[in-house]
Design a protein around this motif. Structure first.
Motif, PDB file in Angstrom:
ATOM      1  N   LEU A 273     -52.272  29.299  24.916  1.00 14.42           N
ATOM      2  CA  LEU A 273     -53.020  30.149  23.989  1.00 14.42           C
ATOM      3  C   LEU A 273     -54.439  30.374  24.479  1.00 14.42           C
ATOM      4  CD1 LEU A 273     -51.904  28.489  20.618  1.00 14.42           C
ATOM      5  CD2 LEU A 273     -50.825  30.389  21.840  1.00 14.42           C
ATOM      6  N   LYS A 274     -55.077  31.419  23.983  1.00 12.21           N
ATOM      7  CA  LYS A 274     -56.461  31.728  24.328  1.00 12.21           C
ATOM      8  C   LYS A 274     -57.034  32.653  23.268  1.00 12.21           C
ATOM      9  CE  LYS A 274     -55.386  35.788  27.192  1.00 12.21           C
ATOM     10  NZ  LYS A 274     -55.579  36.442  28.522  1.00 12.21           N
TER      11      LYS A 274
ATOM     12  N   THR B 204     -55.162  35.981  21.982  1.00 13.68           N
ATOM     13  CA  THR B 204     -53.707  35.888  21.826  1.00 13.68           C
ATOM     14  C   THR B 204     -53.328  36.403  20.438  1.00 13.68           C
ATOM     15  OG1 THR B 204     -53.414  34.040  23.360  1.00 13.68           O
ATOM     16  CG2 THR B 204     -51.769  34.279  21.630  1.00 13.68           C
TER      17      THR B 204
ATOM     18  N   GLU C  54     -54.529  37.507  15.120  1.00 14.37           N
ATOM     19  CA  GLU C  54     -55.145  37.362  16.435  1.00 14.37           C
ATOM     20  C   GLU C  54     -56.009  36.106  16.440  1.00 14.37           C
ATOM     21  OE1 GLU C  54     -58.277  39.669  19.467  1.00 14.37           O
ATOM     22  OE2 GLU C  54     -57.438  40.712  17.727  1.00 14.37           O
TER      23      GLU C  54
ATOM     24  N   PHE D  41     -45.742  35.328  20.292  1.00 11.92           N
ATOM     25  CA  PHE D  41     -47.066  35.481  20.874  1.00 11.92           C
ATOM     26  C   PHE D  41     -47.084  36.543  21.966  1.00 11.92           C
ATOM     27  CE2 PHE D  41     -47.581  30.880  19.586  1.00 11.92           C
ATOM     28  CZ  PHE D  41     -48.603  31.105  18.670  1.00 11.92           C
ATOM     29  N   THR D  42     -48.210  37.243  22.057  1.00 11.76           N
ATOM     30  CA  THR D  42     -48.488  38.154  23.170  1.00 11.76           C
ATOM     31  C   THR D  42     -49.901  37.866  23.672  1.00 11.76           C
ATOM     32  OG1 THR D  42     -49.312  39.891  21.672  1.00 11.76           O
ATOM     33  CG2 THR D  42     -46.970  39.961  22.277  1.00 11.76           C
ATOM     34  N   ASN D  43     -50.204  38.378  24.856  1.00 15.85           N
ATOM     35  CA  ASN D  43     -51.507  38.175  25.493  1.00 15.85           C
ATOM     36  C   ASN D  43     -51.801  36.689  25.668  1.00 15.85           C
ATOM     37  OD1 ASN D  43     -53.908  39.034  26.712  1.00 15.85           O
ATOM     38  ND2 ASN D  43     -55.058  38.915  24.794  1.00 15.85           N
ATOM     39  N   LEU D  44     -50.840  35.962  26.215  1.00 18.10           N
ATOM     40  CA  LEU D  44     -51.008  34.546  26.516  1.00 18.10           C
ATOM     41  C   LEU D  44     -51.679  34.369  27.873  1.00 18.10           C
ATOM     42  CD1 LEU D  44     -47.432  33.443  25.414  1.00 18.10           C
ATOM     43  CD2 LEU D  44     -49.552  32.772  24.256  1.00 18.10           C
ATOM     44  N   ARG D  45     -52.100  33.141  28.181  1.00 22.98           N
ATOM     45  CA  ARG D  45     -52.606  32.846  29.515  1.00 22.98           C
ATOM     46  C   ARG D  45     -51.467  32.986  30.518  1.00 22.98           C
ATOM     47  NH1 ARG D  45     -55.657  27.717  27.649  1.00 22.98           N
ATOM     48  NH2 ARG D  45     -57.754  28.487  27.265  1.00 22.98           N
TER      49      ARG D  45
END
Length: 255
Positions: A55-56, A59, A69, A204-208
């Motif tokens: 996660l970041k 995410t 988000e 989840f999307t836009n993960l590390r």
């Protein structure tokens, strides 16, 4: 969304929560307080510990039909390691917390607890009922919140002591009683409720990316020899670890 340039380094800083007052510059860790028209530099936050979390900030995910988000993070430390609490913003501008510890994930939102028990009196295995849900006290502890990242709904001013009790049910419902503000004389006992979910259920999307995760995992690990017996010691909780016990000779070591 309210975007400003960090007064210390010029890096763009976003305030995505309309009521948010504080954020941390992702470039220089300057803590910014939002005013009516601009922001003010009010200090510097400790850098969060590198870890292998997927996660970041940024995410996105789904929870019970609602999109959210991640906009902020805190890190808490105990003698046996640390964990992340991710501050999330739902699409309707309400907020919650996504807890990540040893591969287990729970998402909770603010609620109300009638007649919270005293922290000192609460026992593991104790039953606490709220809104018809019977929770069991699964964990009780004290930790220190030592690092902050991104946008938060409180002032990230240094570190603070965290007093908590984690509750759960056999149906994977989750809740946390947070005594921190009450113990510090700064507010009432807080209650958060939600559920445990598998990682995949959050969509989840836009993960590390995988390479970044490996690099962060390596940054959080260090090895050395015990000064008393020469045994190999590996610390996996990174720079926030303050002490350890040698598994070979039992010596307590300051780090």
């Amino acid at each position: 969304m309210f975007r400003v340039a960090c007064p210390s380094c010029g890096h763009p800083v976003d305030f995505k929560l309309e009521s948010s007052l504080y954020s941390t510059c992702p470039s220089c860790q300057t803590v910014l307080m939002r005013t009516d028209l601009d922001v003010r530099n009010i200090g510097r936050a400790a850098i969060v510990q590198s870890d292998p979390s997927p996660l970041k900030i940024g995410t996105r995910g789904q929870f019970q039909g609602r999109s959210f988000e991640i906009i902020g993070r805190t890190q808490a430390i105990q003698p046996d390691g640390f964990w992340n609490e991710w501050f999330i913003l739902f699409s309707d501008q309400t907020t919650g917390w996504l807890s990540e510890s040893i591969g287990e994930y729970s998402l909770t939102v603010p609620g109300t607890l009638d007649n919270p028990p005293d922290f000192e009196a609460i026992k593991l295995g104790q039953t606490i009922t709220q809104d018809g849900v019977e929770y069991i006290v699964a964990n009780k502890g004290q930790a220190e919140v030592v690092a902050f990242e991104g946008e938060l709904n409180f002032k990230p001013d240094g570190s603070y002591d965290l007093y908590y009790a984690d509750l759960r049910t056999y149906r994977n419902l989750a809740a946390t009683i947070d005594y921190s503000n009450f113990k510090a004389g700064e507010g009432p006992v807080e209650f958060f409720y939600g559920t445990y979910q598998e990682f995949e259920e959050f969509q989840f999307t836009n993960l590390r990316d995988e390479e970044d995760i490996i690099q962060r995992e390596n940054l959080g690990t260090r090895s050395f020899n015990c000064p008393h017996c020469g045994g190999d010691i590996t610390i996996r909780s990174g720079v926030n670890a303050r002490s350890c016990v040698c598994e070979y000779c039992g010596s307590a070591l300051d780090l």
